[in-house]
Design a protein around this motif. Sequence first.
Motif, PDB file in Angstrom:
ATOM      1  N   LEU A  90       2.747  54.419 104.088  1.00 60.19           N
ATOM      2  CA  LEU A  90       2.624  53.524 102.943  1.00 60.19           C
ATOM      3  C   LEU A  90       3.588  53.994 101.868  1.00 60.19           C
ATOM      4  O   LEU A  90       3.529  55.150 101.428  1.00 60.19           O
ATOM      5  CB  LEU A  90       1.190  53.534 102.417  1.00 60.19           C
ATOM      6  N   ILE A  91       4.494  53.103 101.459  1.00 57.40           N
ATOM      7  CA  ILE A  91       5.463  53.438 100.426  1.00 57.40           C
ATOM      8  C   ILE A  91       5.348  52.424  99.292  1.00 57.40           C
ATOM      9  O   ILE A  91       4.873  51.305  99.489  1.00 57.40           O
ATOM     10  CB  ILE A  91       6.907  53.450 100.973  1.00 57.40           C
ATOM     11  N   GLU A  92       5.776  52.838  98.115  1.00 57.90           N
ATOM     12  CA  GLU A  92       5.734  51.912  96.983  1.00 57.90           C
ATOM     13  C   GLU A  92       6.899  50.940  97.040  1.00 57.90           C
ATOM     14  O   GLU A  92       6.721  49.737  96.967  1.00 57.90           O
ATOM     15  CB  GLU A  92       5.755  52.693  95.672  1.00 57.90           C
ATOM     16  N   TYR A  93       8.112  51.490  97.162  1.00 60.73           N
ATOM     17  CA  TYR A  93       9.321  50.674  97.242  1.00 60.73           C
ATOM     18  C   TYR A  93      10.178  51.187  98.390  1.00 60.73           C
ATOM     19  O   TYR A  93      10.331  52.400  98.547  1.00 60.73           O
ATOM     20  CB  TYR A  93      10.153  50.785  95.950  1.00 60.73           C
ATOM     21  N   PRO A  94      10.803  50.317  99.159  1.00 59.75           N
ATOM     22  CA  PRO A  94      11.671  50.778 100.246  1.00 59.75           C
ATOM     23  C   PRO A  94      12.813  51.676  99.778  1.00 59.75           C
ATOM     24  O   PRO A  94      13.162  52.640 100.462  1.00 59.75           O
ATOM     25  CB  PRO A  94      12.203  49.474 100.849  1.00 59.75           C
ATOM     26  N   ASP A  95      13.371  51.419  98.599  1.00 63.24           N
ATOM     27  CA  ASP A  95      14.507  52.229  98.155  1.00 63.24           C
ATOM     28  C   ASP A  95      14.096  53.626  97.722  1.00 63.24           C
ATOM     29  O   ASP A  95      14.942  54.485  97.521  1.00 63.24           O
ATOM     30  CB  ASP A  95      15.303  51.519  97.062  1.00 63.24           C
ATOM     31  N   ARG A  96      12.823  53.902  97.604  1.00 62.32           N
ATOM     32  CA  ARG A  96      12.377  55.267  97.310  1.00 62.32           C
ATOM     33  C   ARG A  96      12.419  56.105  98.575  1.00 62.32           C
ATOM     34  O   ARG A  96      12.570  57.312  98.519  1.00 62.32           O
ATOM     35  CB  ARG A  96      10.956  55.288  96.728  1.00 62.32           C
ATOM     36  N   LEU A  97      12.251  55.462  99.708  1.00 62.59           N
ATOM     37  CA  LEU A  97      12.363  56.176 100.984  1.00 62.59           C
ATOM     38  C   LEU A  97      13.824  56.483 101.270  1.00 62.59           C
ATOM     39  O   LEU A  97      14.183  57.597 101.620  1.00 62.59           O
ATOM     40  CB  LEU A  97      11.753  55.349 102.116  1.00 62.59           C
ATOM     41  N   ALA A  98      14.681  55.486 101.098  1.00 63.87           N
ATOM     42  CA  ALA A  98      16.124  55.673 101.290  1.00 63.87           C
ATOM     43  C   ALA A  98      16.854  54.531 100.601  1.00 63.87           C
ATOM     44  O   ALA A  98      16.533  53.363 100.825  1.00 63.87           O
ATOM     45  CB  ALA A  98      16.479  55.690 102.760  1.00 63.87           C
ATOM     46  N   ILE A 155       5.838  51.011 108.748  1.00 62.61           N
ATOM     47  CA  ILE A 155       6.012  51.219 107.314  1.00 62.61           C
ATOM     48  C   ILE A 155       5.466  50.002 106.580  1.00 62.61           C
ATOM     49  O   ILE A 155       5.784  48.865 106.924  1.00 62.61           O
ATOM     50  CB  ILE A 155       7.498  51.403 106.941  1.00 62.61           C
ATOM     51  N   GLU A 156       4.640  50.264 105.583  1.00 62.19           N
ATOM     52  CA  GLU A 156       4.109  49.202 104.739  1.00 62.19           C
ATOM     53  C   GLU A 156       4.483  49.511 103.295  1.00 62.19           C
ATOM     54  O   GLU A 156       4.395  50.651 102.860  1.00 62.19           O
ATOM     55  CB  GLU A 156       2.598  49.103 104.882  1.00 62.19           C
ATOM     56  N   SER A 157       4.886  48.483 102.570  1.00 61.81           N
ATOM     57  CA  SER A 157       5.271  48.645 101.175  1.00 61.81           C
ATOM     58  C   SER A 157       4.254  47.956 100.280  1.00 61.81           C
ATOM     59  O   SER A 157       3.806  46.849 100.577  1.00 61.81           O
ATOM     60  CB  SER A 157       6.665  48.043 100.946  1.00 61.81           C
ATOM     61  N   THR A 158       3.888  48.610  99.188  1.00 58.56           N
ATOM     62  CA  THR A 158       2.946  48.013  98.237  1.00 58.56           C
ATOM     63  C   THR A 158       3.649  47.015  97.327  1.00 58.56           C
ATOM     64  O   THR A 158       3.007  46.208  96.692  1.00 58.56           O
ATOM     65  CB  THR A 158       2.272  49.090  97.366  1.00 58.56           C
ATOM     66  N   HIS A 159       4.950  47.096  97.284  1.00 56.52           N
ATOM     67  CA  HIS A 159       5.731  46.220  96.406  1.00 56.52           C
ATOM     68  C   HIS A 159       6.308  45.068  97.219  1.00 56.52           C
ATOM     69  O   HIS A 159       7.053  45.285  98.162  1.00 56.52           O
ATOM     70  CB  HIS A 159       6.878  47.006  95.753  1.00 56.52           C
ATOM     71  N   VAL A 160       5.926  43.861  96.853  1.00 58.64           N
ATOM     72  CA  VAL A 160       6.475  42.689  97.520  1.00 58.64           C
ATOM     73  C   VAL A 160       7.776  42.340  96.824  1.00 58.64           C
ATOM     74  O   VAL A 160       7.803  42.072  95.622  1.00 58.64           O
ATOM     75  CB  VAL A 160       5.498  41.497  97.458  1.00 58.64           C
ATOM     76  N   GLN A 161       8.835  42.377  97.576  1.00 53.76           N
ATOM     77  CA  GLN A 161      10.167  42.179  97.010  1.00 53.76           C
ATOM     78  C   GLN A 161      10.665  40.771  97.325  1.00 53.76           C
ATOM     79  O   GLN A 161      10.602  40.320  98.461  1.00 53.76           O
ATOM     80  CB  GLN A 161      11.140  43.206  97.588  1.00 53.76           C
ATOM     81  N   GLU A 162      11.119  40.120  96.271  1.00 60.20           N
ATOM     82  CA  GLU A 162      11.704  38.801  96.475  1.00 60.20           C
ATOM     83  C   GLU A 162      13.064  38.972  97.132  1.00 60.20           C
ATOM     84  O   GLU A 162      13.768  39.941  96.869  1.00 60.20           O
ATOM     85  CB  GLU A 162      11.857  38.079  95.134  1.00 60.20           C
TER      86      GLU A 162
END
Length: 139
Positions: free
Chosen positions: A46-54, A72-79
């Motif tokens: 579980l990650i907050e934002y994909p760009d925090r992982l890489a 991988i699941e992200s808590t932030h839905v990105q447009e």
Amino acid sequence: MAQDIRFVFEDVVRVFQEQASGINENRKELHYLLIMAEQREFQRLLIEYPDRLARFGYRYLERYLNSHGVTIESTHVQESKTSQEELTEDLLTIITVFSARLYGKRSQEFRQKTKHLVNAMKEGEPHGDGHEDHQTGCP
């Protein structure tokens, strides 16, 4: 008609946190995450934002983790963004990271020079008062 609602609670295996840029490849916590994935110690990340992982290469990491049974699941839905918006963000990220490295290096060099000067003053070495013209030797 009743709906079937299910809650799945899983134990948190580990929380990965580090103060590092998503563009940095030498990240200790990311290293540990990959090792744990290889050893199949968890199945969901579980990650907050994909760009925090890489910041770059996220899709490679996602594919690698998937190959080891990790989703991988992200808590932030990105447009969705246009390719121009993504490129602009990537360029700004690169400029920001390299600017921070440059200023950090300058700051480190300044601290080293200051430390050397303070040590020289403590030891009684001649250091000048900063008012001398170094080319002519005149005050």
